[in-house]
Design a protein around this motif. Structure first.
Motif, PDB file in Angstrom:
ATOM      1  N   HIS A   1      11.074  -6.870  23.535  1.00  0.00           N
ATOM      2  CA  HIS A   1      11.864  -6.571  24.727  1.00  0.00           C
ATOM      3  C   HIS A   1      11.068  -6.534  26.033  1.00  0.00           C
ATOM      4  N   THR A   2       9.768  -6.277  25.996  1.00  0.00           N
ATOM      5  CA  THR A   2       9.033  -6.066  27.246  1.00  0.00           C
ATOM      6  C   THR A   2       9.123  -7.259  28.181  1.00  0.00           C
ATOM      7  N   VAL A   3       8.902  -8.464  27.656  1.00  0.00           N
ATOM      8  CA  VAL A   3       8.941  -9.666  28.501  1.00  0.00           C
ATOM      9  C   VAL A   3      10.349  -9.877  29.053  1.00  0.00           C
ATOM     10  N   ASP A   4      11.355  -9.776  28.193  1.00  0.00           N
ATOM     11  CA  ASP A   4      12.730 -10.004  28.642  1.00  0.00           C
ATOM     12  C   ASP A   4      13.142  -8.983  29.697  1.00  0.00           C
ATOM     13  N   ASN A   5      12.809  -7.723  29.467  1.00  0.00           N
ATOM     14  CA  ASN A   5      13.158  -6.692  30.440  1.00  0.00           C
ATOM     15  C   ASN A   5      12.433  -6.922  31.764  1.00  0.00           C
ATOM     16  N   GLY A   6      11.190  -7.423  31.677  1.00  0.00           N
ATOM     17  CA  GLY A   6      10.454  -7.714  32.900  1.00  0.00           C
ATOM     18  C   GLY A   6      11.071  -8.858  33.684  1.00  0.00           C
ATOM     19  N   VAL A   7      11.512  -9.896  32.979  1.00  0.00           N
ATOM     20  CA  VAL A   7      12.170 -11.017  33.669  1.00  0.00           C
ATOM     21  C   VAL A   7      13.451 -10.541  34.336  1.00  0.00           C
ATOM     22  N   ILE A   8      14.228  -9.747  33.622  1.00  0.00           N
ATOM     23  CA  ILE A   8      15.479  -9.225  34.190  1.00  0.00           C
ATOM     24  C   ILE A   8      15.196  -8.365  35.415  1.00  0.00           C
ATOM     25  N   GLU A   9      14.147  -7.566  35.333  1.00  0.00           N
ATOM     26  CA  GLU A   9      13.811  -6.667  36.447  1.00  0.00           C
ATOM     27  C   GLU A   9      13.513  -7.435  37.733  1.00  0.00           C
ATOM     28  N   HIS A  10      12.844  -8.594  37.604  1.00  0.00           N
ATOM     29  CA  HIS A  10      12.444  -9.326  38.803  1.00  0.00           C
ATOM     30  C   HIS A  10      13.396 -10.450  39.182  1.00  0.00           C
ATOM     31  N   LEU A  11      14.207 -10.921  38.242  1.00  0.00           N
ATOM     32  CA  LEU A  11      15.070 -12.072  38.514  1.00  0.00           C
ATOM     33  C   LEU A  11      16.200 -11.732  39.475  1.00  0.00           C
TER      34      LEU A  11
END
Length: 1002
Positions: A216-226
């Motif tokens: 989840h870390t990568v996906d949550n990070g992409v969502i946070e910045h996208l």
């Protein structure tokens, strides 16, 4: 000419002095150091030969650094751009059927009809949405696919090896063109992009890509910045790139057929719905998978599921799918197939960017058939770009293909009909791509031949050393000193001559691989010439009994099988068949044994070895080519590892240590440090290894309370760390600091007074029992990084080693009894109990086959997709270099290396020590090490010769090249393992025996 002669004089003087120093140094080496140096020299020859061959066989493709010019007033785009901005979402390992409106029947509830937004919008707005099944060129690894859909170029086989060591792309790409056109590109997600495109993004938010345990870390990070960028909270942008990794990590972690995959795809569906809602009307949305995944969640190969990657394009207002309104393109049933690299020219033209210079993709026609003129202009733009590339590339065959196409389609091109011209251009581009697919691998035949020749010289040199050590008897060290001294002299001389010739003819000395190749050739030739210098010949060694001949026959059959792609694809069954055949040969030999007890021993252990070979061979993973005749038994139906927790822990903790103690009990060697080492410490460590995978399973167990998950992860982490620290710390200290596995019994009379006579229990296997403890330490490491079923296979492999050791010992007893009868007569026979029997090459062959069976049966094949990435996180909570790659290497090559460490046991098992170190343990161990290395060197030679000869074969990159890489790495692993066995295991064992003899009078 004066300068070259001066250089020649210098190169001749320095090696001469170096040779004298080297000769004096070799003369002063101990026997153990001589054996170690000999194995290191062979490793050097193997390294150079493999480097030479791969330099010619696995060349990377030719890339041209030219950049297509940016469009300006003088160079107008061939078609009008449809969008000024784009959002590119890469969902790693998004297989086509995960978003397809036509899932297979029956669909999976875990990954079908879950990510439904693409299918819904395509059905509702067919003119603004289109889905494709895009073919991702193998190797299907992330770095190669990013290169593919940004540059439009094709990968090569060798590129797969750099997947985790990616370097900047030097050729033209969509990213480079966007930056050159002053477009603002923002990236977030997989950090591979930053390695490929450094300093290219106006803003970037990278995340570690290798931690497959983290879902989840990568996906949550992409969502946070996208979404802040979509909402214009972080400034203007032109291209947004988000690379999600969760789907890929779920596949690697638990496979696609789990509820975890369903949850992850549902999350991706929600993300895409929000993106569609928040993006503006002038933005093009592109969603794609870089590759697919196989049924167990892995990728890297070229199976249909691995190369099937989803591609969805959507526009909020501008039509992009004109196929339904044009007679120029007929819509197909289901999803149409395109090449993934077709996205490159299509995306470039839709955004008004120049097509990257190295692109080989075609346009996706649906986006350009709004008018015949637009279609023709787009197709011609791609053809002109490909023509510029192949002219610069300069391959005559490809240029001829292009010229033939222009002749074949001349009428269409000159007809004035845009549709006909467009079809002609697209057909030309397709044929050029096909020609490049066939000719892309550029082979250097010279390097291939030189590599094969040096490999052959290396095999011949190893055989010569084997025969030399075997036939020199107690003076084997004299032969080795002569061989090494000659090798050093010849290697230095050949290197000196090569440098002189290079200085004369090129005025520049040869460098790098050429120098090493010259030295390696001189070394191998010198080893072959050593018997002549000592006035010895080995012709007598080329004849012998069937017992001596059966091993070379097995090797010859195994090597010849590499000429057939069918035998290579089924090698896991071939090696099992050869091992069973060799074991049954020993069963037949039981009939010739002189005593009933020996006959029963040979018969029993021969049958045991055959049964073990068949049993552990039942564990397998299947290559794509083996279907439908192969059933995967190593993994569950959902792709997760076979779980046998209820049988694993009792078996590992209770039964297996008892087997070890029973084996040592046969020779009364379960004494000294053995009880504490095996029954307490070693048993605890292998229990921890089994517990680790129990907690690993519990993490994905549906019945686990989510609140307990952090506790399970923490316990799992420290279980592995305790096991590793014990293996690297306490166990080596205990093994090196304690005595031999001996026990002394003193006889007493009836009065209780001690007599002078004592009985030493375990004396007959003092070498073997002590060295076995060293092997058990290595076993714990390999066991820890192996999944449950692989642990069962490792146990069976080690028991198979014991069976072979007892077979060799029984046959040695039979030989001694036959010799005793011949010398003394049956009536007066007493037995030459202090006699020794030299081992033979045939004794080492079963271990070589057992090492290969263990490799295949622990879930591996000669394909990239069989790599077990879970091992990278044993004892680690995130990717840690260099430990994570080393753990994967240990998981992959550890079973074969473990068997290689057992090779010296063939020389020391049930061999009694003698005063003054007169037992030729080291000579026999070196002989077996050379025989074992010969087997793998011969297989590497056969695989290299087959791959080189069949380099234009249809199956070269699918079958022959991967098998060569497997053979090459396995040879180096075996060489290193044998060096470790001599440098540490055998050296410490011999030292402990010598220390015991020195301090105790027996």
């Amino acid at each position: 000419m004066a300068q070259p002669r001066s250089a020649s004089s210098a190169t001749g003087t320095i090696p001469a002095a170096a040779r004298r120093v080297a000769s004096a140094w070799i003369e002063g080496l101990s026997r153990t150091s001589l054996a170690l140096l000999l194995l290191i020299v062979l490793l050097f020859v193997h390294l150079v030969s493999l480097a030479t061959f791969t330099h010619g066989f696995l060349l990377t493709r030719l890339t041209i650094p030219t950049v297509s010019p940016v469009y300006d007033a003088m160079h107008l785009p061939p078609v009008a751009a449809t969008h000024s901005k784009a959002v590119v979402i890469i969902i790693d390992a998004l297989r086509t059927d995960f978003i397809s409106p036509f899932p297979p029947d029956p669909p999976s509830p875990h990954h079908h009809n879950i990510l439904t937004l693409p299918a819904e919008l395509t059905a509702a707005f067919p003119e603004r949405s289109m889905i494709f099944d895009s073919f991702s060129d193998p190797p299907t690894t992330t770095m190669q696919r990013i290169k593919g859909f940004t540059t439009g170029s094709l990968p090569t086989f060798i590129d797969a090896g750099s997947n985790f060591a990616s370097t900047a792309i030097e050729e033209d790409s969509l990213i480079a063109q966007a930056v050159a056109d002053n477009r603002s590109v923002v990236f977030m997600g997989d950090d591979t992009w930053l390695n490929l495109f450094p300093d290219s993004f106006s803003a970037s938010y990278p995340y570690d890509s290798f931690n497959v345990e983290d879902l989840h870390t990568v996906d949550n990070g992409v969502i946070e910045h996208l979404f802040p960028y979509l909402q214009k909270e972080r400034g203007e942008w032109d291209v947004l790139i988000g690379h999600f990794l969760g789907v890929d990590h779920v596949g690697h972690r638990v496979g696609p057929d789990r509820d975890t995959m369903r949850d992850k795809l549902a999350q991706m569906d929600a993300v895409l719905r929000r993106v569609v809602y928040e993006m503006d009307d002038d933005t093009l949305l592109v969603v794609l998978g870089d590759h697919g995944m196989n049924p167990k969640g892995d990728h890297g190969g070229d199976s249909e599921l691995e190369t099937s990657a989803a591609l969805w394009m959507y526009s909020k207002s501008t039509p992009i799918n004109h196929a339904a309104h044009s007679s120029a393109y007929e819509e197909e049933e289901g999803l149409r197939k395109v090449n993934q690299i077709d996205l490159v020219p299509t995306f470039a033209l839709m955004l008004g960017l120049p097509i990257p210079y190295n692109n080989l993709g075609n346009i996706i026609p649906e986006a350009f058939v709004s008018t015949p003129e637009t279609f023709a202009a787009a197709a011609r733009a791609v053809t002109d770009q490909i023509e510029r590339y192949i002219n610069a590339y300069g391959n005559s065959a490809v240029l001829k293909t292009f010229a033939d196409c222009r002749k074949d389609y001349a009428d269409a091109l000159n007809s004035g009909e845009p549709i006909l011209a467009a079809d002609a251009d697209m057909n030309t581009n397709t044929r050029v791509l096909g020609a490049l697919r066939e000719l892309w691998a550029q082979f250097s035949v010279t390097h291939i031949v030189l590599g094969v020749v040096l490999l052959a010289l290396g095999v011949a040199a190893t055989v010569a050393l084997y025969l030399g050590v075997r036939n020199s008897g107690p003076k084997w060290d004299q032969y080795v000193r002569m061989a090494l001294d000659t090798a050093v002299s010849a290697g230095a001389s050949v290197g000196s001559v090569a440098g002189t010739v290079a200085g004369i003819y090129t005025r520049q000395p040869i460098q790098g691989l050429q120098v090493f190749f010259s030295v390696a050739v001189g070394t191998a030739c010198a080893v072959l010439a050593a018997p002549l210098l000592m006035r010895r010949t080995w012709s007598a060694s080329l004849t012998g009994t069937l017992q001596q001949a059966i091993g070379p026959i097995i090797l010859l059959l195994h090597a010849l099988s590499f000429a057939s792609n069918s035998f290579v694809m089924w090698e896991d069954r071939v090696v099992g068949f050869l091992l069973v055949s060799l074991a049954l040969f020993h069963v037949l030999r039981a009939l010739t044994a002189p005593q009933a007890s020996i006959r029963l021993r040979i018969l029993g252990f021969g049958i045991l070895l055959a049964l073990l070979a068949r049993t552990i061979g039942l564990s397998t993973v299947c290559r794509e080519e083996q279907q439908p005749y192969c059933t995967v038994t190593f993994y569950e139906a959902n792709g997760s590892p076979k779980w046998s927790v209820y049988g694993l822990i009792p078996f590992i903790f209770m039964l297996f240590p008892r087997i070890i103690t029973a084996v040592l009990g046969w020779s009364k060697s379960y004494a000294g440090p053995a009880p504490v080492f095996i029954s307490l410490i070693w048993r605890t460590v292998i229990l921890l290894g089994a517990l680790y995978w129990t907690f690993e399973w519990m993490e994905t167990w549906d019945g686990l309370n989510p609140a307990r998950l952090p506790l399970v992860k923490g316990v799992k982490l420290w279980v592995a760390r305790i096991a590793m620290s014990t293996t690297f710390g306490l166990m080596p200290y205990l093994w090196a600091s304690t005595g031999l596995c001996l026990d002394i019994e003193r006889e007493t009379d009836q009065t209780g007074e001690r007599e002078d006579e004592v009985t030493v229990l375990g004396f007959g296997n003092a070498f073997g029992s002590t060295y076995l403890l060293f092997v058990l330490m290595a076993f714990t490491l390999v066991q820890l990084v192996s999944t449950p079923l692989a642990q069962f296979v490792l146990v069976g492999t080690l028991i198979g080693v014991f069976a072979q050791l007892e077979l060799v010992d029984s046959q040695r007893d039979a030989v001694l009894l036959h010799a005793g009868f011949a010398d003394s007569g049956a009536s007066a026979f007493a037995g030459p109990r202090d006699a020794l029997v030299r081992p033979s090459f045939t004794d080492a062959v079963p271990l070589a086959l057992l090492g290969l069976v263990a490799f295949f049966s622990t879930g591996h094949q000669a394909v990239l997709s069989s790599i077990q990435w879970k091992a990278a996180f044993v004892g680690l909570d995130k990717v840690t270099y260099p430990w994570s790659p080393l753990l994967v290497i240990l998981n992959t090559w550890g079973p074969t290396a473990l068997v290689a460490l057992c090779v010296p046991l063939l020389a020391v098992w049930n061999v009694s020590p003698r005063p003054n170190a007169s037992t030729p343990v080291l000579a026999h161990a070196l002989q077996m090490a050379l025989g074992f290395s010969t087997y793998f060197a011969a297989l590497t030679l056969a695989s290299a010769a087959s791959a080189g000869w069949l380099r234009r074969h249809l199956m070269v990159w699918k079958v022959f090249a991967p098998r060569f890489m497997l053979a090459a790495v396995m040879l180096l692993v075996v060489d290193v393992a044998l060096i470790v066995a001599v440098a540490f295991g055998l050296r410490v064992t011999s030292w402990k025996v010598w220390r015991t003899f020195k301090s105790v009078s027996v």
